[in-house]
Design an enzyme around this catalytic site. Structure first.
Site, short mmCIF file in Angstrom:
data_model
loop_
_atom_site.label_atom_id
_atom_site.label_comp_id
_atom_site.label_asym_id
_atom_site.label_seq_id
_atom_site.Cartn_x
_atom_site.Cartn_y
_atom_site.Cartn_z
N HIS A 199 -15.40 22.30 8.41
CA HIS A 199 -16.58 21.80 7.26
C HIS A 199 -17.74 21.83 8.24
O HIS A 199 -18.14 21.56 9.30
CB HIS A 199 -16.22 20.36 7.10
N ASP A 242 -10.02 21.12 0.59
CA ASP A 242 -9.37 21.91 -0.08
C ASP A 242 -7.96 22.24 0.32
O ASP A 242 -7.32 22.94 -0.30
CB ASP A 242 -10.18 23.02 -0.11
N1 CMC Z 1 -10.65 29.30 10.66
C1 CMC Z 1 -10.97 29.81 11.99
N2 CMC Z 1 -12.25 29.66 12.54
C2 CMC Z 1 -13.11 28.84 12.02
C3 CMC Z 1 -12.82 28.11 10.55
C4 CMC Z 1 -11.52 28.51 10.01
N3 CMC Z 1 -11.45 27.92 8.82
N4 CMC Z 1 -13.88 27.64 10.43
C5 CMC Z 1 -14.90 27.66 11.34
N5 CMC Z 1 -14.29 28.36 12.21
C6 CMC Z 1 -14.87 28.71 13.66
C7 CMC Z 1 -15.70 29.95 13.55
O1 CMC Z 1 -15.43 31.07 13.59
C8 CMC Z 1 -17.07 29.60 14.40
O2 CMC Z 1 -16.51 30.01 15.84
P1 CMC Z 1 -17.35 30.34 16.86
O3 CMC Z 1 -18.10 29.33 17.45
O4 CMC Z 1 -16.34 30.93 17.95
O5 CMC Z 1 -18.17 31.50 16.38
C9 CMC Z 1 -16.80 27.90 14.61
O6 CMC Z 1 -15.59 27.51 14.11
C10 CMC Z 1 -17.90 27.16 13.50
O7 CMC Z 1 -17.90 27.94 12.48
P2 CMC Z 1 -18.94 28.29 11.41
O8 CMC Z 1 -18.57 29.15 10.30
O9 CMC Z 1 -20.24 28.43 12.10
O10 CMC Z 1 -19.13 26.77 10.92
P3 CMC Z 1 -19.99 26.49 9.29
O11 CMC Z 1 -20.43 25.09 9.55
O12 CMC Z 1 -20.87 27.72 9.20
O13 CMC Z 1 -18.85 26.65 8.24
C11 CMC Z 1 -16.94 26.37 6.80
C12 CMC Z 1 -18.28 25.75 7.71
C13 CMC Z 1 -16.57 25.32 5.96
C14 CMC Z 1 -17.81 27.42 5.98
C15 CMC Z 1 -15.96 27.07 7.60
O14 CMC Z 1 -15.44 26.14 8.41
C16 CMC Z 1 -15.04 27.89 6.78
O15 CMC Z 1 -15.12 28.91 6.51
N6 CMC Z 1 -13.95 27.32 6.44
C17 CMC Z 1 -12.60 27.78 5.63
C18 CMC Z 1 -13.25 27.89 4.38
C19 CMC Z 1 -12.98 26.50 3.68
O16 CMC Z 1 -11.88 25.95 3.92
N7 CMC Z 1 -14.27 25.83 2.98
C20 CMC Z 1 -14.12 24.74 2.28
C21 CMC Z 1 -14.90 23.67 2.84
S1 CMC Z 1 -14.94 21.93 2.11
C22 CMC Z 1 -15.12 21.99 0.68
C23 CMC Z 1 -16.33 22.40 0.04
O17 CMC Z 1 -17.36 22.66 0.91
O18 CMC Z 1 -16.29 23.02 -1.16
#
Ligand code: CMC
Length: 427
Positions: A306, A363
């Site tokens: 998140h 989710d």
């Molecule tokens: N699986 C594997 N690796 C992950 C995941 C995941 N679900 N989420 C983050 N990471 C890793 C990412 O690859 C990165 O690694 P590194 O630092 O080595 O490059 C690190 O963790 C930080 O991730 P980020 O993408 O920079 O973080 P963010 O704050 O931009 O993204 C997020 C947050 C929710 C988009 C992301 O965690 C994600 O894609 N999760 C899966 C989709 C999901 O479940 N979304 C629902 C969010 S909650 C409800 C809502 O908002 O609607």
């Protein structure tokens, strides 16, 4: 603590005011920074940018705290119903009994949709994704309700709010029924707000509908848990669209589109699809954990991580418990629940997830409940939108009442500098 932050550029110092939130969050007010220094701040994805002041929702991602208008999400999910939470989010206080009754009656009055809207719905193929249909129908409402809200009148704002709270559940139910090939239903004035939603969605044409309290309570809880989450992608979209003085329905329709993406609300559909794929593939969770960690593989563990929570998402804790209870009450044994629990356990012990503070989010378990209630997978994000509606409305209202300026970020240009035009025969 000093209330001034100093930034130095090329030996010149600039003093900027520090502002404090009611929970002592600290921010540097940079609104005059460019005027003073010629420099802007840059923050793609707004990871560290406060876009507004807001009284609505408090979220502490490090501690895993979520509160609506000061009330903890745990207490609201246990003691309140969704309509009370709608009122609380939008108007700032829990309603008295008579305020709630009036609110509900006013919403009931508005729950009729122009018959011509059915023709628009008819035009969609049955296979259309329900989020696309819902977003379009919400936009189409503007054509049937063309006058824009007079935001200088609280009464006019109130009317627009009860109108959308009355009509939106009907659109959600119709979207569902269209997808299922069922005749369109109107609600029943005698039912509670969420009971009525359940009836509009699930009533079979050849059977009397009986309210199932397990289904209604589960829906109520899920809607409360999704009702607001401060400045997330869809809410920021609603605020920014509304900041151009586009109307409430247009702003909401844009918010629905933003919610659809799999990194935001669309994750609930993606989670179940992922869990199903793991099941079909023999239930090898380790294989999918390895894929999620492999930087060459685009696969992500959906429902994990998140932007703001770097600790347990408090909503996920409540939903996980509710999933167990609901499935037990309905006598359902869903093998993907076990796969989800196994994945969660592995991820919480895995250094990759631990170091990055990746926890299950709202989710991860919600889809398991939705499908136990008979809601098809591609309707999950529509259910999220139904829950988020009061949050979007509250944020839109706050933004308009505070007379916030139009949202217009700046950029750092990285393209070509000035170059001469070359005519087509010389290129
Ligand atoms: N699986 C594997 N690796 C992950 C995941 C995941 N679900 N989420 C983050 N990471 C890793 C990412 O690859 C990165 O690694 P590194 O630092 O080595 O490059 C690190 O963790 C930080 O991730 P980020 O993408 O920079 O973080 P963010 O704050 O931009 O993204 C997020 C947050 C929710 C988009 C992301 O965690 C994600 O894609 N999760 C899966 C989709 C999901 O479940 N979304 C629902 C969010 S909650 C409800 C809502 O908002 O609607």
């Amino acid at each position: 603590m000093s209330n001034i932050a100093t930034i130095e550029i090329n030996g010149k110092k600039y003093e900027l005011p520090i502002v404090l939130g009611s929970e002592n969050e600290i921010a540097i007010d940079i609104s005059k920074f460019r005027d003073l220094s010629g420099a802007i701040t840059i923050d793609p994805g707004f990871k560290n940018t406060g876009a507004c002041y807001s009284d609505i929702t408090f979220l502490d991602g490090e501690k895993g705290i979520l509160r609506y208008r000061g009330y903890s999400i745990e207490e609201l999910a246990e003691k309140a119903d969704f309509l009370e939470v709608c009122y609380l989010l939008i108007f700032g206080e829990l309603p008295t009994y008579s305020q709630l009754e009036k609110f509900h009656n006013d919403i009931r009055e508005q729950s009729i949709i122009a018959e011509d809207m059915k023709k628009i719905l008819d035009g969609f193929p049955q296979s259309a994704h329900p989020m696309g249909v819902l977003s379009s129908l919400t936009s189409a409402l503007i054509a049937f309700n063309p006058s824009s809200v007079n935001v200088t009148s609280e009464e006019a704002i109130y009317k627009a709010i009860v109108k959308i709270l009355g009509k939106f559940p009907v659109l959600v139910a119709w979207t569902h029924r269209k997808h299922q090939g069922l005749p369109l239903e109107y609600g029943d004035e005698d039912l509670g707000y969420v009971e009525n939603i359940a009836k509009m969605m699930f009533k079979k044409p050849n059977k009397e509908y009986k309210v199932n309290p397990v289904v209604v309570n589960a829906l109520d809880k899920l809607l409360i848990l999704h009702a607001d989450h401060e400045q997330n992608c869809s809410t920021s979209t609603v605020r920014i669209v509304g900041s151009s003085h586009a109307g409430l329905f247009a702003s909401l329709s844009a918010g629905i589109s933003a919610l659809w993406g799999p990194l935001h609300g669309g994750a609930n559909q993606a989670v179940i699809e992922m869990l199903e794929a793991i099941k079909e593939d023999g239930g090898d969770t380790k294989k999918y954990m390895a894929k999620a960690k492999d930087k060459e593989d685009p696969f992500r563990l959906m429902g994990f991580g998140h932007r703001v929570y770097k600790n347990f998402d408090p909503r996920a804790k409540i939903i996980k418990k509710a999933a167990d209870e609901v499935l037990m009450s309905l006598g359902i044994n869903d093998p993907v629940l076990e796969i989800a629990k196994g994945l969660e356990k592995e991820a919480l012990e895995d250094p990759y997830f631990v170091e990055r503070k990746l926890y299950p989010n709202v989710d991860f378990y919600s889809g398991i409940i939705y499908r136990s209630l008979g809601i098809p997978t591609n309707m999950f994000t529509v259910m999220f939108a139904l829950g988020r509606l009061p949050g979007w409305i509250a944020q839109w209202r706050e933004m308009r009442l505070r007379k916030e300026p139009i949202g217009r970020p700046r950029q750092i240009y990285t393209g070509h500098t000035l170059r001469p035009f070359v005519s087509v025969d010389k290129r």
